[in-house]
Enzyme design. Structure first.
Site, short mmCIF file in Angstrom:
data_model
loop_
_atom_site.label_atom_id
_atom_site.label_comp_id
_atom_site.label_asym_id
_atom_site.label_seq_id
_atom_site.Cartn_x
_atom_site.Cartn_y
_atom_site.Cartn_z
N ASP A 209 -0.57 6.81 -12.12
CA ASP A 209 -0.81 5.64 -11.26
C ASP A 209 -0.50 4.33 -11.99
O ASP A 209 -1.30 3.40 -11.98
CB ASP A 209 -2.27 5.63 -10.77
CG ASP A 209 -2.70 6.94 -10.13
OD1 ASP A 209 -1.84 7.63 -9.56
OD2 ASP A 209 -3.90 7.27 -10.21
N GLU B 230 -0.62 6.27 0.59
CA GLU B 230 -1.54 5.72 -0.43
C GLU B 230 -0.75 4.87 -1.40
O GLU B 230 0.44 4.64 -1.21
CB GLU B 230 -2.24 6.86 -1.17
CG GLU B 230 -1.28 7.81 -1.87
CD GLU B 230 -1.94 9.06 -2.41
OE1 GLU B 230 -3.13 9.30 -2.13
OE2 GLU B 230 -1.24 9.82 -3.12
C1 6LW Z 1 -4.65 8.05 -6.47
C2 6LW Z 1 -3.62 8.25 -5.45
C3 6LW Z 1 -2.84 9.24 -6.15
O1 6LW Z 1 -5.73 7.31 -6.08
O2 6LW Z 1 -3.68 10.10 -6.76
O3 6LW Z 1 -0.78 9.91 -6.88
C4 6LW Z 1 -4.95 9.49 -6.74
N1 6LW Z 1 -1.58 9.15 -6.26
O4 6LW Z 1 -2.88 7.15 -5.12
C5 6LW Z 1 -5.61 9.70 -8.04
O5 6LW Z 1 -4.75 9.31 -9.07
#
Ligand code: 6LW
Length: 502
Positions: free
Chosen positions: A22, A177
């Site tokens: 991230d 996300e």
């Molecule tokens: C994070 C989400 C994700 O909050 O995994 O790969 C989760 N993306 O955006 C935890 O890292």
């Protein structure tokens, strides 16, 4: 010293190897700063500095005081710190992050990204995970979260202004996300991840004329994904954009390097990769993204290789050292026995969430770790850890060294040998699996100890797949470190040596 790249020169990905997912990046002048998720580990949120986007040095952990990060033993592995966004605005650095099991969404500021960072401003009105920060021309602060939704925020009070509004949620992949909102040229761009953080992961983008949209999706979405390919870098997503000092554009993102046969196992967690970005018709075109990239056009500043040995002569631990959930000085200290790291046991084995542990990320496919432990009257050891339910360790105490393996619900003693009383060197090596098994196993984890004459005796050679994310689940990667299982144990030094270039 700086090195001007030669024509045809290449750089190596991942730019930050090991469990560093991230990534969020920002530039101030000629300096770049980057922050990553850290989940159940303390201190939390590793912060890196670079002068060239390629070579990164860890300069601290943003959350290194209990007043900033408090995780109880009942906070599970892979909860805790999720997905920070790091920005520089109005002379200050800003970090917004979700702390699962530690208070939800929080805002922190600092004048120096190496720290100290402020105590948290709680954000009770910000829903969900993966919060982003973007300032409008008039100073309005927009916070965008997974889902994807957006709300205005008062950064001084942490109050949200109005209700969160849905914006644009991608092109149909699951789990939209990791949003980041940017003003670039004439447009506001909304960059997101979708498809889930596993093999389906990808990056999509939309643009609008205002920070609230309406957003028009890029005709070429996803702008980056390695799903359904045999590319050596998989699970590519959760990206952030940065403009370099020379005007060129770059993306940092997470990816994994699976090994072994089908379905492929990755053992070092999600790592930070770099890819160049070109703009065509006001849309980003990302790539190439590969293990070797053409070097950027500017001088590189190679980071000196870290010393193999940490001898615990300094009172403060280097920021690379992480513990589980908390690190109280009454349990972890360099002040009790000069030149040694002393651990006082709480949890009785790496099965326990309150294990007293100090470790570092495995950052190379092939590596070797050694530590000199004085178990005194207690017991302690060296563990390769994915989480409480997935770990291999070699433990010293009571005149023996013993290898244990924990895989899901099963825990077993694998091998044991007598050793002379007193300090003993424990060792772990990760390396290639023998050819006959290489089709299925990502690596082999060897655990052993050194005889008094310095020869290494392997007690167990264990299949590495069981310490992979594909087996254990979750969001982290392997961490190798020292722990106390009973009483008080002391460690004189810890060696970590790469045995492969990546
Ligand atoms: C994070 C989400 C994700 O909050 O995994 O790969 C989760 N993306 O955006 C935890 O890292």
């Amino acid at each position: 010293m700086s090195d001007q790249p030669q024509p045809g020169a290449t750089i190596t990905n991942p730019v930050i190897p090991g469990f560093h997912p991230d990534p969020s990046v920002c530039r101030v002048g000629d300096d770049y700063y980057l922050a990553c998720s850290s989940f159940e580990y303390f201190p939390g949120i590793p912060v890196f500095h670079s002068r060239d986007l390629v070579n990164w040095t860890q300069i601290g952990n943003a959350l290194d005081r209990p007043s900033q990060l408090h995780l109880d033993p009942d906070v599970p592995s892979s909860a805790g710190i999720y997905a920070p966004t790091l920005r520089h605005h109005d002379g200050r650095f800003w970090l917004i992050v979700t702390i699962i099991g530690g208070g939800g969404n929080m805002l922190f500021t600092a004048t120096d990204p190496a720290g100290p960072w402020s105590d948290p401003v709680p954000l009770p009105g910000v829903p969900g995970i993966d919060p982003d920060l973007a300032w409008d021309e008039d100073g309005t602060l927009w916070c965008t979260v997974a889902g994807i939704a957006q709300v205005r925020l008062d950064p001084n009070t942490g109050e949200t202004l109005g209700e969160p509004e849905r914006t644009w949620s991608g092109v149909g992949g699951k789990a939209p996300e990791a949003p980041h909102l940017y003003r670039i040229g004439e447009y506001w761009y909304l960059l997101i991840a979708e498809g889930g953080t596993e093999r389906g992961h990808g990056v999509s983008i939309a643009r609008g004329r205002t920070p609230t949209g309406p957003f028009e999706p890029c005709p070429d979405n996803p702008v980056l994904t390695h799903r359904s390919t045999d590319h050596p870098i998989q699970n590519t997503g959760h990206a952030d954009l940065v403009q370099a000092a020379d005007g060129s554009w770059w993306m940092v993102l997470l990816g994994v390097r699976p090994g072994g046969g089908t379905p492929g196992w990755h053992v070092m967690g999600r790592e930070t990769f770099l890819a160049p970005v070109e703009w065509v018709d006001d849309w980003p075109v990302v790539g190439p993204l590969s293990l070797e990239l053409p070097a950027p056009a500017w001088p590189l500043h190679p980071v000196p290789a870290e010393p193999v040995r940490d001898d615990f002569e300094q009172a403060e631990l280097h920021p690379r050292w992480i513990s589980l959930r908390e690190r109280p000085e009454r349990l972890v200290t360099t002040k009790e026995r000069s030149g040694w790291l002393t651990l006082h046991a709480a949890g009785a084995s790496p099965d326990e969430p309150d294990l007293v542990f100090v470790g570092r990320r495995q950052q190379h496919v092939e590596c070797s770790a050694r530590t000199l432990i004085d178990p005194a009257g207690g017991r302690g050891g060296l563990v390769v850890r994915l989480d409480e339910r997935h770990h291999y360790e070699i433990e010293a105490g009571d005149g023996r060294v013993t290898v244990f393996a924990r895989i899901g619900p099963l825990r077993t003693e694998v091998a044991s040998a007598p050793v002379p009383a007193g300090p003993v060197v424990l060792g772990v090596e990760t390396g290639p699996h023998p050819p006959e098994d290489a089709r299925t196993a990502p690596d082999l984890v060897v655990l052993g100890f050194e005889q008094p004459d310095g020869t290494f005796t392997a007690l167990a050679s264990l299949d590495g797949r069981y310490l992979s994310t594909e087996v254990a689940g979750g969001f982290t990667g392997r961490v190798i470190g020292m722990y106390a299982a009973a009483g008080t144990v002391h460690f004189d030094w810890f060696d970590y040596a790469p045995q492969s270039t990546s």
